[in-house]
Motif scaffolding. Structure first.
Motif, PDB file in Angstrom:
ATOM      1  N   ASN A 460      20.875 -32.999 -15.849  1.00 40.85           N
ATOM      2  CA  ASN A 460      21.754 -32.612 -14.755  1.00 40.85           C
ATOM      3  C   ASN A 460      20.938 -32.476 -13.470  1.00 40.85           C
ATOM      4  O   ASN A 460      19.766 -32.105 -13.496  1.00 40.85           O
ATOM      5  N   MET A 461      21.567 -32.768 -12.340  1.00 43.96           N
ATOM      6  CA  MET A 461      20.891 -32.598 -11.062  1.00 43.96           C
ATOM      7  C   MET A 461      20.597 -31.129 -10.825  1.00 43.96           C
ATOM      8  O   MET A 461      21.393 -30.256 -11.174  1.00 43.96           O
ATOM      9  N   SER A 462      19.448 -30.865 -10.247  1.00 35.83           N
ATOM     10  CA  SER A 462      18.999 -29.488 -10.061  1.00 35.83           C
ATOM     11  C   SER A 462      18.380 -29.316  -8.675  1.00 35.83           C
ATOM     12  O   SER A 462      17.347 -29.922  -8.380  1.00 35.83           O
ATOM     13  N   THR A 463      19.004 -28.488  -7.852  1.00 37.24           N
ATOM     14  CA  THR A 463      18.434 -28.196  -6.530  1.00 37.24           C
ATOM     15  C   THR A 463      17.097 -27.496  -6.674  1.00 37.24           C
ATOM     16  O   THR A 463      16.127 -27.804  -5.963  1.00 37.24           O
ATOM     17  N   ASN A 464      16.999 -26.561  -7.615  1.00 39.46           N
ATOM     18  CA  ASN A 464      15.770 -25.803  -7.802  1.00 39.46           C
ATOM     19  C   ASN A 464      14.609 -26.710  -8.202  1.00 39.46           C
ATOM     20  O   ASN A 464      13.523 -26.660  -7.611  1.00 39.46           O
ATOM     21  N   LYS A 465      14.830 -27.566  -9.183  1.00 37.59           N
ATOM     22  CA  LYS A 465      13.750 -28.431  -9.647  1.00 37.59           C
ATOM     23  C   LYS A 465      13.381 -29.464  -8.592  1.00 37.59           C
ATOM     24  O   LYS A 465      12.202 -29.801  -8.412  1.00 37.59           O
ATOM     25  N   THR A 466      14.367 -29.975  -7.871  1.00 39.70           N
ATOM     26  CA  THR A 466      14.079 -30.921  -6.800  1.00 39.70           C
ATOM     27  C   THR A 466      13.253 -30.262  -5.713  1.00 39.70           C
ATOM     28  O   THR A 466      12.301 -30.847  -5.184  1.00 39.70           O
ATOM     29  N   ASN A 467      13.580 -29.029  -5.374  1.00 41.04           N
ATOM     30  CA  ASN A 467      12.810 -28.318  -4.354  1.00 41.04           C
ATOM     31  C   ASN A 467      11.397 -28.008  -4.822  1.00 41.04           C
ATOM     32  O   ASN A 467      10.443 -28.035  -4.028  1.00 41.04           O
ATOM     33  N   LEU A 468      11.226 -27.707  -6.105  1.00 47.64           N
ATOM     34  CA  LEU A 468       9.882 -27.494  -6.636  1.00 47.64           C
ATOM     35  C   LEU A 468       9.054 -28.769  -6.512  1.00 47.64           C
ATOM     36  O   LEU A 468       7.866 -28.730  -6.156  1.00 47.64           O
ATOM     37  N   TYR A 469       9.678 -29.894  -6.809  1.00 54.26           N
ATOM     38  CA  TYR A 469       8.969 -31.167  -6.670  1.00 54.26           C
ATOM     39  C   TYR A 469       8.616 -31.409  -5.204  1.00 54.26           C
ATOM     40  O   TYR A 469       7.481 -31.779  -4.864  1.00 54.26           O
ATOM     41  N   ARG A 470       9.593 -31.236  -4.335  1.00 53.51           N
ATOM     42  CA  ARG A 470       9.364 -31.467  -2.900  1.00 53.51           C
ATOM     43  C   ARG A 470       8.242 -30.586  -2.363  1.00 53.51           C
ATOM     44  O   ARG A 470       7.456 -31.015  -1.513  1.00 53.51           O
ATOM     45  N   ALA A 471       8.163 -29.363  -2.844  1.00 50.30           N
ATOM     46  CA  ALA A 471       7.124 -28.460  -2.368  1.00 50.30           C
ATOM     47  C   ALA A 471       5.738 -29.007  -2.667  1.00 50.30           C
ATOM     48  O   ALA A 471       4.783 -28.732  -1.929  1.00 50.30           O
ATOM     49  N   GLY A 472       5.619 -29.787  -3.733  1.00 49.68           N
ATOM     50  CA  GLY A 472       4.325 -30.335  -4.112  1.00 49.68           C
ATOM     51  C   GLY A 472       3.920 -31.564  -3.327  1.00 49.68           C
ATOM     52  O   GLY A 472       2.770 -32.015  -3.417  1.00 49.68           O
ATOM     53  N   VAL A 473       4.866 -32.119  -2.540  1.00 51.05           N
ATOM     54  CA  VAL A 473       4.566 -33.324  -1.765  1.00 51.05           C
ATOM     55  C   VAL A 473       4.944 -33.156  -0.295  1.00 51.05           C
ATOM     56  O   VAL A 473       5.193 -34.121   0.415  1.00 51.05           O
ATOM     57  N   ASP A 474       4.978 -31.906   0.157  1.00 51.10           N
ATOM     58  CA  ASP A 474       5.141 -31.593   1.581  1.00 51.10           C
ATOM     59  C   ASP A 474       6.454 -32.091   2.159  1.00 51.10           C
ATOM     60  O   ASP A 474       6.509 -32.589   3.283  1.00 51.10           O
ATOM     61  N   GLN A 475       7.532 -31.946   1.399  1.00 47.37           N
ATOM     62  CA  GLN A 475       8.842 -32.353   1.892  1.00 47.37           C
ATOM     63  C   GLN A 475       9.736 -31.135   2.088  1.00 47.37           C
ATOM     64  O   GLN A 475       9.631 -30.157   1.338  1.00 47.37           O
ATOM     65  N   PRO A 476      10.622 -31.167   3.086  1.00 44.54           N
ATOM     66  CA  PRO A 476      11.488 -30.018   3.362  1.00 44.54           C
ATOM     67  C   PRO A 476      12.412 -29.702   2.199  1.00 44.54           C
ATOM     68  O   PRO A 476      12.838 -30.595   1.462  1.00 44.54           O
ATOM     69  N   GLN A 477      12.709 -28.445   2.052  1.00 42.94           N
ATOM     70  CA  GLN A 477      13.550 -27.977   0.954  1.00 42.94           C
ATOM     71  C   GLN A 477      15.023 -28.242   1.230  1.00 42.94           C
ATOM     72  O   GLN A 477      15.507 -28.090   2.358  1.00 42.94           O
ATOM     73  N   ILE A 478      15.737 -28.644   0.196  1.00 47.11           N
ATOM     74  CA  ILE A 478      17.186 -28.792   0.307  1.00 47.11           C
ATOM     75  C   ILE A 478      17.773 -27.429   0.669  1.00 47.11           C
ATOM     76  O   ILE A 478      17.445 -26.422   0.057  1.00 47.11           O
ATOM     77  N   GLY A 479      18.618 -27.406   1.645  1.00 49.22           N
ATOM     78  CA  GLY A 479      19.214 -26.146   2.068  1.00 49.22           C
ATOM     79  C   GLY A 479      18.579 -25.561   3.300  1.00 49.22           C
ATOM     80  O   GLY A 479      19.153 -24.673   3.936  1.00 49.22           O
ATOM     81  N   GLN A 480      17.373 -26.039   3.663  1.00 52.05           N
ATOM     82  CA  GLN A 480      16.746 -25.571   4.887  1.00 52.05           C
ATOM     83  C   GLN A 480      17.459 -26.161   6.097  1.00 52.05           C
ATOM     84  O   GLN A 480      18.096 -27.205   6.021  1.00 52.05           O
ATOM     85  N   ALA A 481      17.312 -25.494   7.226  1.00 46.47           N
ATOM     86  CA  ALA A 481      17.892 -26.004   8.462  1.00 46.47           C
ATOM     87  C   ALA A 481      17.313 -27.382   8.757  1.00 46.47           C
ATOM     88  O   ALA A 481      16.106 -27.590   8.659  1.00 46.47           O
ATOM     89  N   ALA A 482      18.170 -28.314   9.125  1.00 42.18           N
ATOM     90  CA  ALA A 482      17.784 -29.673   9.495  1.00 42.18           C
ATOM     91  C   ALA A 482      17.310 -30.501   8.313  1.00 42.18           C
ATOM     92  O   ALA A 482      16.917 -31.660   8.479  1.00 42.18           O
ATOM     93  N   ALA A 483      17.333 -29.952   7.097  1.00 42.14           N
ATOM     94  CA  ALA A 483      16.929 -30.720   5.920  1.00 42.14           C
ATOM     95  C   ALA A 483      18.108 -31.544   5.406  1.00 42.14           C
ATOM     96  O   ALA A 483      19.268 -31.245   5.698  1.00 42.14           O
TER      97      ALA A 483
END
Length: 619
Positions: A460-483
């Motif tokens: 299943n799609m997961s905002t939490n897991k996607t954000n954890l991945y993004r944090a490891g590659v310097d990408q903005p978090q889903i849900g942040q302003a302008a993200a």
């Protein structure tokens, strides 16, 4: 010179590829292996459908894993007896999932004198059953078509079975449920990497990591086996903006390095980040015995028990925070990407012309491997000690694809820094590529979406897991302003419908045809390799299910399953090979002769060749 082996994840293991991992099938499914068919043989491998993501318990001692408590005790990785760790992953559902041969999962390869044209119009979701429909039209004159199939092609319409994967290519593992038999048939795709104490220090960087099977019943794991090789890539950023690289060594548990490791230099006040890549399916991090190294390193393997698969990191968010602050203060400079020979900006790892189903994964690290299975860092001292009879192990990755293949072909120069472990030679690296992408990528910007197979949680799609991945590659978090919202439909539309997406590769076909293939056993040149990779990604991202449009890319393969040509039409249309006689896509074969294709210019022998085992097609 050493023999160079570049493993692309998922190529020949457990019947799939690159990419992937967190969504695992049962142990018995790991036995499926896809092989190139002999002349006159038809081979079909079905898509993976097993329950996902409940096979690997959280690494003991793992920190920052989405707030999930450790399962299995400090420093201990638990795999629940290997259940659901079969090695067939969501990323590997089609065509050896990521860079292997386009005949796994929802496609069939018909060998023989003619070519096989495969249009991956799959309708399944994720790891579920998928249907592939392909047929050839007489001629190739459909509007928007970029290339045409070769004369005398054989076109096949196939549908993929549901339920369990089946294999007709090789025998042993397909006829037994024994874990031992499965291990004998294919390398164990699920390995554990033991992280040494204090991994962010000079001593920790120079201490070898140890590779061991997550579940020994599935077979051993060996670093020198390019199908199982794990890689570590480190970056050291000083307080005054000096950035160097260091690649910690990986060895088999219980062995010694083939040559001494290079002492690491970590000036006081430095920030260290670590990234991991893997040529198998699921790489689990584990603290060394008697330590809490995962906590010491701020290591993230996924979200709780749902690991990413081929990717992990330690202290990456802190590294990128420091790097971005130093960039803002003009202490650390990121060079402009420049202009490619096609007049467009050189691509980055966030460019839709380069990304695939799981962007920003794996690393650029190389190791040397000896005939007896020992490994060493890649440097002059190791070469002098070991001699010429060594193998260069490399990690099939988006980063290596960009740095070593796409950039040179487009006349671009990657962002590099000195590698302490490799005689100070300039090298690319995942953190450098992500810093370059952050500074240079123009819209549309590709960011890890929630339908990335590595970020799915229990399929299943997961905002939490996607954000954890993004944090490891310097990408903005889903849900942040302008993200961005991380939606898969938007990602698919940009990848396949935007002029700056894969359309750029087809527009630049003449340029990419002159680039060497990442793996000549899979595709004849860089163009056909990138087209194959995009074709697979459409399926593995479930783009048809998300945007309700057919796969716009169709592939032509020869009798050995090597991609020799590709065609792309505007998103929403059907490739010409899938038009004539395609009907409603029901099962059944339709053949027609296509117009002769222009013979591609011979390509130079690549400096590196992909090991026939697998990621990400592992790139």
């Amino acid at each position: 010179m050493p023999v160079v082996v570049i493993a692309a994840v998922g190529v020949a293991m457990a019947s799939p590829f690159h990419h992937h991992h967190n969504n695992n099938m049962g142990a018995a499914a790991a036995a499926c292996t896809s092989a190139s068919p002999a002349a006159g043989t038809t081979t079909s491998t079905t898509a993976n459908t097993g329950a996902a993501n409940n096979g690997t318990a959280n690494n003991g001692g793992m920190a920052n894993n989405g707030g999930t408590a450790n399962n299995g005790g400090a420093g201990t990785a638990t795999n629940n007896g290997g259940a659901n760790m079969g090695g067939a992953s969501n990323r590997m559902t089609t065509i050896q999932s990521r860079y292997h041969h386009p005949s796994a999962s929802a496609s069939a390869v018909t060998a023989g004198a003619g070519n096989t044209t495969t249009g991956m119009n799959n309708t399944g979701t994720g790891n579920g059953a998928a249907a592939a429909t392909t047929s050839a039209a007489a001629g190739a004159g459909a509007a928007g078509a970029t290339t045409s199939a070769a004369a005398g092609t054989t076109t096949t319409t196939t549908t993929a079975a549901a339920a369990k994967p089946t294999c007709t290519a090789t025998a042993a593992a397909a006829t037994t449920t024994s874990a031992a038999a499965a291990a004998a048939a294919t390398p164990n795709p699920n390995c554990t990497l033991i992280v040494p104490a204090n991994p962010l220090t000079a001593a920790g960087l120079a201490t070898p990591y140890q590779l061991v099977a997550t579940n020994p019943a599935m077979g051993a794991c060996h670093e020198a086996n390019a199908n199982q090789s794990a890689f570590v890539e480190g970056a050291i950023l000083t307080a005054d903006g000096q950035l160097t690289l260091y690649d910690p060594l990986v060895i088999d548990q219980g062995t010694q390095p083939a040559a001494p490791t290079v002492p690491a230099q970590v000036p006081a006040g430095s920030t260290v980040g670590l990234w991991f890549g893997f040529n198998g399916t699921n790489l689990t991090l584990q603290s060394a015995a008697g330590t809490n190294s995962l906590t010491q390193g701020n290591c993230v393997n996924g979200a709780g028990a749902s690991i990413f698969g081929q990717f992990a990191y330690c202290n990456a968010p802190a590294f990128f925070q420091t790097a971005n602050q130093e960039i803002q203060a003009n202490m650390l400079q990121v060079p402009p990407v420049g202009t490619a020979t096609d007049g467009l900006p050189c691509p980055t790892t966030r460019d839709f012309s380069l990304v695939d189903q799981d962007q920003s994964d794996n690393v650029v690290t190389h190791y040397l491997a000896t005939a007896n299975g020992q490994t060493a860092q890649m440097n002059a001292a190791s070469m002098a000690k070991l001699g010429a009879n060594v193998t260069d192990l490399a990690n099939g990755s988006d980063n290596l694809l960009l740095n070593k293949f796409v950039d040179p072909t487009l006349g671009c120069t990657p962002f590099t820094k000195p590698d302490q472990s490799s005689d100070g030679q300039a090298s690319g690296a995942l953190p450098l590529d992500e810093l370059s992408a952050m500074a240079n990528q123009q819209a549309p910007i590709a960011l890890v979406p929630m339908n990335d197979p590595m970020t799915l949680n229990n399929n299943n799609m997961s905002t939490n897991k996607t954000n954890l991945y993004r944090a490891g590659v310097d990408q903005p978090q889903i849900g942040q302003a302008a993200a961005d919202a991380g939606t898969g439909a938007t990602y698919c539309t940009n990848l396949f419908g935007n002029p700056m997406g894969i359309t750029r590769v087809f527009k630049d076909m003449a340029i990419f045809q002159n680039g060497p293939s990442v793996d000549p056993a899979m595709a004849t040149n860089l163009f056909t390799f990138l087209a194959m990779r995009a074709n697979q990604s459409f399926t593995n991202l479930n783009c048809q299910g998300l945007i309700n449009k057919p796969n716009p890319i169709a592939l032509t393969t020869n009798g050995q399953g090597v991609v020799t040509a590709a065609v792309m039409v505007p998103l929403g249309q059907t490739p010409p090979q899938a038009m004539a006689g395609a009907g409603n896509g029901a099962a059944g074969g339709t053949t027609a002769t296509t117009a002769p294709a222009t013979t591609a210019t011979a390509t130079p022998t690549p400096t590196m060749t992909m090991h026939k085992r697998p990621k990400k097609v592992h790139w």
